[in-house]
Design a protein around this motif. Structure first.
Motif, PDB file in Angstrom:
ATOM      1  N   GLU A  49       1.950   8.776   0.029  1.00 11.97           N
ATOM      2  CA  GLU A  49       2.168   8.037   1.269  1.00 11.97           C
ATOM      3  C   GLU A  49       0.867   7.849   2.030  1.00 11.97           C
ATOM      4  O   GLU A  49       0.575   6.760   2.555  1.00 11.97           O
TER       5      GLU A  49
ATOM      6  N   VAL B 145      -1.258   5.178   0.283  1.00 10.10           N
ATOM      7  CA  VAL B 145      -0.776   3.821   0.545  1.00 10.10           C
ATOM      8  C   VAL B 145      -1.137   3.399   1.968  1.00 10.10           C
ATOM      9  O   VAL B 145      -1.587   2.268   2.200  1.00 10.10           O
TER      10      VAL B 145
ATOM     11  N   ASN C  26       8.731   9.864  -4.284  1.00 10.67           N
ATOM     12  CA  ASN C  26       7.751   8.781  -4.377  1.00 10.67           C
ATOM     13  C   ASN C  26       8.422   7.419  -4.331  1.00 10.67           C
ATOM     14  O   ASN C  26       7.976   6.508  -3.628  1.00 10.67           O
TER      15      ASN C  26
ATOM     16  N   LEU D  13       8.362   5.133  -0.539  1.00 12.43           N
ATOM     17  CA  LEU D  13       7.516   3.951  -0.433  1.00 12.43           C
ATOM     18  C   LEU D  13       8.239   2.743   0.152  1.00 12.43           C
ATOM     19  O   LEU D  13       7.597   1.784   0.582  1.00 12.43           O
TER      20      LEU D  13
ATOM     21  N   TYR E  65       7.063   1.205   3.403  1.00  9.81           N
ATOM     22  CA  TYR E  65       5.824   0.426   3.490  1.00  9.81           C
ATOM     23  C   TYR E  65       5.958  -0.981   2.906  1.00  9.81           C
ATOM     24  O   TYR E  65       4.980  -1.726   2.868  1.00  9.81           O
ATOM     25  N   SER E  66       7.151  -1.342   2.478  1.00  9.48           N
ATOM     26  CA  SER E  66       7.317  -2.604   1.755  1.00  9.48           C
ATOM     27  C   SER E  66       7.019  -3.833   2.606  1.00  9.48           C
ATOM     28  O   SER E  66       6.675  -4.887   2.072  1.00  9.48           O
TER      29      SER E  66
ATOM     30  N   TRP F 147       4.198  -2.924  -3.556  1.00  9.01           N
ATOM     31  CA  TRP F 147       3.896  -1.753  -4.376  1.00  9.01           C
ATOM     32  C   TRP F 147       4.777  -1.724  -5.619  1.00  9.01           C
ATOM     33  O   TRP F 147       5.903  -2.203  -5.612  1.00  9.01           O
TER      34      TRP F 147
END
Length: 221
Positions: A93, A96, A123, A127, A130-131, A136
């Motif tokens: 994290e 990213v 994981n 994530l 953060y899309s 990603w």
């Protein structure tokens, strides 16, 4: 193992090397070939050095005993050393987030699955937050996992295994060209997911939803 073809910074996906199970040399080589920037997480620096991977940045709390490797690699070329002590977030994290702050729009991630089941699940699910800031993908030798854009449209050969996994609740999912179609279906893990579906015929698969984070897993055995 060499990396960095002639590519434009921030125009191609960066690459994160986590510290899970390794992937094949073929997959790693394909990703390195077109990655303008490689970020290595904490203890994975040792493996990167052994494989001769060019490293641009090293991130972690640096408790892995890799300082000697860092000194040897940074003597060959400059390597940014990014200290990230926030115990509330994983190294992935934090990595990213750092790439987002540097202006990267996309990232591929390898070595992020396989060793620890808790790390693998966290994981993938973590994530999703953060899309909206970065595209990603987590890849290994058997699958590619990413958050499906909304709407999603991509060509696949018939029989391709696809799983649709909600993060929390996903409302109004519709699909076309899947063996088991979804028509305004609400998904909520673990009550209901779209696991182990497959492409019906050669052609485009489309997936739309009203709201929520939906992970798409392209799987091959």
């Amino acid at each position: 193992m060499s990396s960095h073809h002639v590519v434009r910074d921030l125009q191609e996906p960066a690459l994160i090397l986590a510290n899970g199970a390794p992937c094949s040399d073929e997959l790693l080589g394909q990703l390195l070939e077109w990655s303008p920037f490689t970020l290595v997480l904490d203890g994975a620096l040792e493996r990167a050095g052994q494989l001769g991977i060019r490293v641009d940045a090293w991130l972690g709390d640096f408790d892995s005993g890799s300082e000697q490797t860092y000194a040897e690699l940074s003597a060959l070329q400059p390597i940014a050393k990014i200290e990230a002590q926030n115990a509330d977030k994983t190294d992935l994290e934090k990595g990213v987030e750092w790439l987002i702050a540097q202006g990267h729009k996309a990232v591929n991630i390898v070595w992020a699955t396989g060793k620890r089941a808790d790390h693998t699940v966290n994981n993938m699910m973590g994530l999703a937050a953060y899309s909206h800031q970065i595209n990603w993908s987590i890849l290994d030798d058997h699958s590619r996992v990413f958050e499906a854009p909304n709407p999603f449209r991509k060509w696949y050969p018939a029989g391709t295994a696809l799983s649709l996994i909600p993060v929390g609740e996903v409302k109004g999912v519709c699909s076309q060209n899947l063996e088991w179609e979804l028509d305004q279906m609400d998904l909520s893990y673990p009550q209901r997911s779209g696991s182990s579906n497959r492409v019906k015929v050669d052609g485009f698969v489309t997936i739309e939803r009203q709201s929520g984070h939906l992970l798409l897993m392209e799987c091959w055995d």
